[in-house]
Motif scaffolding. Structure first.
Motif, PDB file in Angstrom:
ATOM      1  N   SER A   1       6.689  10.668   0.516  1.00 24.73           N
ATOM      2  CA  SER A   1       5.459  10.636   1.316  1.00 24.73           C
ATOM      3  C   SER A   1       4.396  11.571   0.756  1.00 24.73           C
TER       4      SER A   1
ATOM      5  N   LEU B   1       3.503   1.921   1.808  1.00 27.84           N
ATOM      6  CA  LEU B   1       4.064   2.319   3.101  1.00 27.84           C
ATOM      7  C   LEU B   1       5.589   2.362   3.099  1.00 27.84           C
TER       8      LEU B   1
ATOM      9  N   HIS C   1      -9.038  11.575   2.065  1.00 25.31           N
ATOM     10  CA  HIS C   1      -7.783  12.308   2.221  1.00 25.31           C
ATOM     11  C   HIS C   1      -7.324  12.861   0.877  1.00 25.31           C
TER      12      HIS C   1
ATOM     13  N   ALA D   1      -6.376   7.429  12.577  1.00 25.21           N
ATOM     14  CA  ALA D   1      -4.946   7.712  12.475  1.00 25.21           C
ATOM     15  C   ALA D   1      -4.638   9.087  13.069  1.00 25.21           C
TER      16      ALA D   1
ATOM     17  N   ALA E   1       6.568   5.899   2.716  1.00 22.12           N
ATOM     18  CA  ALA E   1       6.118   6.859   3.720  1.00 22.12           C
ATOM     19  C   ALA E   1       7.318   7.427   4.475  1.00 22.12           C
TER      20      ALA E   1
ATOM     21  N   HIS F   1      -1.360   8.824   0.066  1.00 26.91           N
ATOM     22  CA  HIS F   1      -2.478   9.304   0.879  1.00 26.91           C
ATOM     23  C   HIS F   1      -3.052   8.157   1.684  1.00 26.91           C
ATOM     24  N   GLY F   2      -3.849   8.524   2.700  1.00 28.75           N
ATOM     25  CA  GLY F   2      -4.396   7.528   3.595  1.00 28.75           C
ATOM     26  C   GLY F   2      -5.765   7.019   3.224  1.00 28.75           C
TER      27      GLY F   2
ATOM     28  N   GLN G   1       0.821  -1.216   0.000  1.00 27.89           N
ATOM     29  CA  GLN G   1       0.000   0.000   0.000  1.00 27.89           C
ATOM     30  C   GLN G   1       0.855   1.265   0.000  1.00 27.89           C
TER      31      GLN G   1
END
Length: 215
Positions: A65, A45, A74, A186, A48, A69-70, A43
């Motif tokens: 990063s 990460l 977002h 989060a 990030a 997006h989350g 995903q």
């Protein structure tokens, strides 16, 4: 009954949507990038930003990063923000090397916002994703352009001070209470938002002078 001359040129039509190209491109890129992010094995990460990585000499997350997006809410929030607040900044920087300055400003805003967050939370291993720091850089710059009729308002202008206070109050409330769309429990990096905003607020006058815009 009025008479129209068919041979006379018609007045040009007003554009329904007249956003500058660069903010439009940035906003459009966000859902496209997130579409591919969702299909990555991790995903995204691995791209990030984690503050603890800085002490191991891993700095790439400061930039990558911003591409992540989350969640779709977002994405939508940042895309709308980039388009709405990037437009006045892009119009100010439309001449000469202005477009290049706009792109660099956007990137530096996001990287400094993440860096500032990392320095405030130096040992955190929680992943930080999103272009919110860069978008808040645009918001800070646009704050000194709104009401200035193309000119950059002084930093201590009452309009600038009131708008800045309002933005910081909203940012603090959203960050501490967690009301942002798509947060889903989060932690919201309100500190990164604030750093991006202050950077944009302080540097927009320099950007205007550097691109021969009106400051």
């Amino acid at each position: 009954m009025p008479h129209f001359d068919a041979s006379s040129p018609r007045p040009p039509r007003e554009k329904i949507f007249n956003a500058p190209f660069l903010p439009l491109l940035i906003a459009a890129s966000m859902p496209v990038l997130f579409f591919f992010q969702e299909r990555l094995p991790d995903q995204g990460l691995s791209m990030a930003f984690r503050p603890a990585d800085m002490w191991r000499g891993e700095w790439g997350g400061l930039f990558t990063s911003m591409l992540l997006h989350g969640g779709w809410p977002h994405v939508a929030m940042n895309a709308i923000g980039a388009l709405a607040f990037g437009a006045p900044v892009a119009r100010m920087l439309e001449r000469g090397v202005g477009p290049l300055i706009f792109v660099l400003f956007y990137i530096v805003s996001g990287a400094l916002a993440a860096l500032g967050y990392g320095l405030l939370h130096p040992y955190s291993v929680d992943p930080l994703v999103g272009a919110s720091g860069a978008v808040f850089g645009l918001i800070g710059a646009a704050t000194r352009l709104m009401g200035g009729h193309g000119r950059v308002l002084p930093l201590l202008h009452p309009t600038v001070l009131k708008a800045s206070a309002a933005w910081m109050a909203v940012n603090l409330i959203v960050g501490l209470i967690g009301l942002a769309p798509g947060a889903e429990g989060a932690r919201i990096a309100w500190e990164a938002h604030a750093i991006g905003f202050v950077f944009g607020l302080l540097t927009v006058g320099v950007l205007a002078r550097g691109s021969n815009a009106r400051a």
